[in-house]
Scaffold this motif. Structure first.
Motif, PDB file in Angstrom:
ATOM      1  N   GLU A 163       0.841  -1.213   0.000  1.00 55.81           N
ATOM      2  CA  GLU A 163       0.000   0.000   0.000  1.00 55.81           C
ATOM      3  C   GLU A 163       0.869   1.254   0.000  1.00 55.81           C
ATOM      4  O   GLU A 163       0.542   2.244  -0.677  1.00 55.81           O
ATOM      5  N   VAL A 164       1.981   1.167   0.781  1.00 62.28           N
ATOM      6  CA  VAL A 164       2.891   2.319   0.814  1.00 62.28           C
ATOM      7  C   VAL A 164       3.483   2.556  -0.573  1.00 62.28           C
ATOM      8  O   VAL A 164       3.625   3.701  -1.037  1.00 62.28           O
ATOM      9  N   VAL A 166       2.122   1.690  -3.439  1.00 60.76           N
ATOM     10  CA  VAL A 166       1.061   2.289  -4.270  1.00 60.76           C
ATOM     11  C   VAL A 166       0.887   3.764  -3.918  1.00 60.76           C
ATOM     12  O   VAL A 166       0.761   4.627  -4.797  1.00 60.76           O
ATOM     13  N   LYS A 167       0.871   4.010  -2.606  1.00 60.95           N
ATOM     14  CA  LYS A 167       0.708   5.403  -2.167  1.00 60.95           C
ATOM     15  C   LYS A 167       1.873   6.260  -2.632  1.00 60.95           C
ATOM     16  O   LYS A 167       1.688   7.417  -3.009  1.00 60.95           O
ATOM     17  N   ASP A 168       3.105   5.634  -2.589  1.00 66.74           N
ATOM     18  CA  ASP A 168       4.270   6.396  -3.062  1.00 66.74           C
ATOM     19  C   ASP A 168       4.113   6.778  -4.518  1.00 66.74           C
ATOM     20  O   ASP A 168       4.458   7.900  -4.929  1.00 66.74           O
ATOM     21  N   GLU A 170       1.303   7.111  -6.055  1.00 73.17           N
ATOM     22  CA  GLU A 170       0.279   8.175  -6.104  1.00 73.17           C
ATOM     23  C   GLU A 170       0.866   9.508  -5.677  1.00 73.17           C
ATOM     24  O   GLU A 170       0.573  10.554  -6.269  1.00 73.17           O
ATOM     25  N   ILE A 171       1.716   9.408  -4.628  1.00 73.84           N
ATOM     26  CA  ILE A 171       2.328  10.644  -4.138  1.00 73.84           C
ATOM     27  C   ILE A 171       3.240  11.240  -5.207  1.00 73.84           C
ATOM     28  O   ILE A 171       3.261  12.469  -5.417  1.00 73.84           O
ATOM     29  N   ASN A 174       1.055  12.678  -7.708  1.00 75.86           N
ATOM     30  CA  ASN A 174       0.523  13.935  -7.157  1.00 75.86           C
ATOM     31  C   ASN A 174       1.598  15.015  -7.075  1.00 75.86           C
ATOM     32  O   ASN A 174       1.317  16.205  -7.273  1.00 75.86           O
TER      33      ASN A 174
END
Length: 445
Positions: A163-164, A166-168, A170-171, A174
């Motif tokens: 998840e991190v 994936v979030k990275d 996304e980050i 972003n």
């Protein structure tokens, strides 16, 4: 609480230094943490009395604050303290209290394992092997649970890492989008700054133009005022010139009139008409006195001008033995005391009518002089029944009339006040009559 470096004395010194501060602040939660840590350090340093003192202080605050995990931590340390001093009964009591507190808590496998391990050590030391084996087994169960929990946590960690990741991503996306937005914002900011600078420059330019306009307007106003003053001065000078010209023409007119009158007196004396000469001289002196009295003025009140003309015509009638008759007609709508006219302007035309119109004629001779109100002008009409314009012009062509020359210049000066034809001369000669009519328009000043 564990200290991986094992330097309990250094930790203890730091804890003891900050106790007074949190005690002064009245923060019991911070004080509980300090007391429990200080008690644990003393326990590891085998300073039993100090350890017991601070562990009981921590326990008292944990009870006041209802800190269940805090109580369990203190009970565990007290059980260890009593075990190290061979106070097995007290150790068993604190161990039970520790287990009782942990019993109602979820997810504290490691704490429960440690509690059962400590109970095993105490019961083994006291010779209660059955209970010791029970707690040993319980400790092993919690250890297995911990292993399962560790696997679960590992899986969870993997999921979290995924998840991190994936979030990275996304980050990062972003971040890129934010960078793009920041770039746009920076461009907009620069564009806004440029617009502000351009607006300021335009405002400054507009202000300069406005102030230049004001300065030019003030300059134009000053120039206009100067031009107005110059125009006024020019008008004043022009008026003075016209006045001087009128005075000059009038000064030329008076000697001419006086010369003609003296010629008439000379004629009477030469014909030995003493009575006529005296009468003429009396009237002439009256006329001369009136002319001299008005010599300071360029113009006369119309009533005074008419009086002068009447005296002049009387003198001419005396001079020619009353060979012609005359009459003056004044319009009753004309206020002869309200208007001024140039002095002796009409006299040369009356003189022409008498000398060149009536005197050459045989028979009845008539002269008529009228003044009428014509709005902005005073109309003077001099009409005679003499020989007419043709014969008069033929007679006058033999010499130059000084009086008429001066009068024409005076008429030209009057034209500055009117655009109309000021003098009109008409020949009245036909089968039944002859004569001349002169119409003079005198602008009201």
């Amino acid at each position: 609480m564990s200290y991986t470096d094992g330097d309990y004395q250094t930790a203890l010194d730091k804890f003891l230094k900050i106790v007074p501060y949190w005690r002064q602040e009245g923060n019991n939660i911070k004080l509980y943490d300090l007391y429990s840590n200080i008690g644990h350090c003393y326990l590891q340093l085998e300073q039993w009395n100090n350890a017991e003192e601070y562990l009981f202080k921590a326990l008292d605050l944990a009870n006041q604050l209802s800190l269940e995990q805090g109580k369990a931590f203190v009970y565990h340390n007290l059980a260890s303290l009593m075990l190290n001093q061979s106070k097995l009964k007290e150790a068993i009591g604190y161990s039970k209290q520790n287990l009782d507190v942990l019993q109602g808590m979820e997810g504290t496998f490691e704490r429960k394992r440690e509690a059962h391990q400590k109970a095993y050590e105490i019961y083994e030391a006291s010779g209660q092997l059955k209970k010791a084996i029970f707690h040993l087994n319980r400790a092993q169960e919690y250890k297995d649970s911990l292993m399962n929990e560790a696997k679960v946590k590992e899986i969870q960690n993997l999921q979290v890492r995924h998840e991190v990741y994936v979030k990275d991503r996304e980050i990062e996306a972003n971040t890129l989008e934010l960078a793009l937005l920041n770039t746009r914002v920076e461009q907009n900011r620069k564009r806004t700054l440029y617009l502000i600078v351009i607006s300021i420059l335009l405002l400054f330019s507009a202000s300069l133009l406005y102030f230049r306009y004001l300065a030019k307007k003030r300059s134009n106003a000053i120039l206009s005022e100067k031009n107005r003053l110059i125009s006024e001065q020019r008008d004043t000078i022009g008026q003075m010139n016209r006045q001087l010209e009128k005075r000059m023409l009038r000064a030329q007119m008076n000697p001419h009139f006086i010369f003609n009158s003296l010629g008439s007196i000379q004629h009477l004396i030469s014909t030995n008409d003493k009575k006529g000469a005296l009468t003429y001289l009396s009237k002439f002196s009256k006329l001369l006195r009136q002319v001299l009295e008005s010599s300071v003025n360029i113009s006369l009140v119309l009533s005074e001008e008419i009086e002068l003309l009447k005296i002049y015509v009387e003198l001419e009638a005396l001079r020619f033995d009353h060979s012609f008759s005359y009459q003056f007609e004044i319009d009753e709508n004309l206020d002869i005391d309200a208007h001024e006219v140039p002095m002796l302007l009409v006299q040369p035309y009356i003189e022409n009518a008498i000398i060149h119109g009536l005197m050459p004629k045989e028979g009845n001779k008539e002269l008529k002089v009228s003044f009428t109100d014509k709005g902005d002008n005073i109309e003077c009409v001099i009409e005679d029944n003499g020989v007419g314009l043709t014969q008069t012009e033929a007679r006058k062509s033999n010499r130059i009339s000084r009086g008429m020359s001066i009068t024409e210049r005076r008429i030209q000066a009057l034209k500055q006040h009117s655009a109309q034809q000021l003098v009109k001369i008409e020949n009245l000669s036909d089968k039944n009559r002859s004569g001349t009519r002169v119409t003079i328009l005198i602008p009201k000043e």
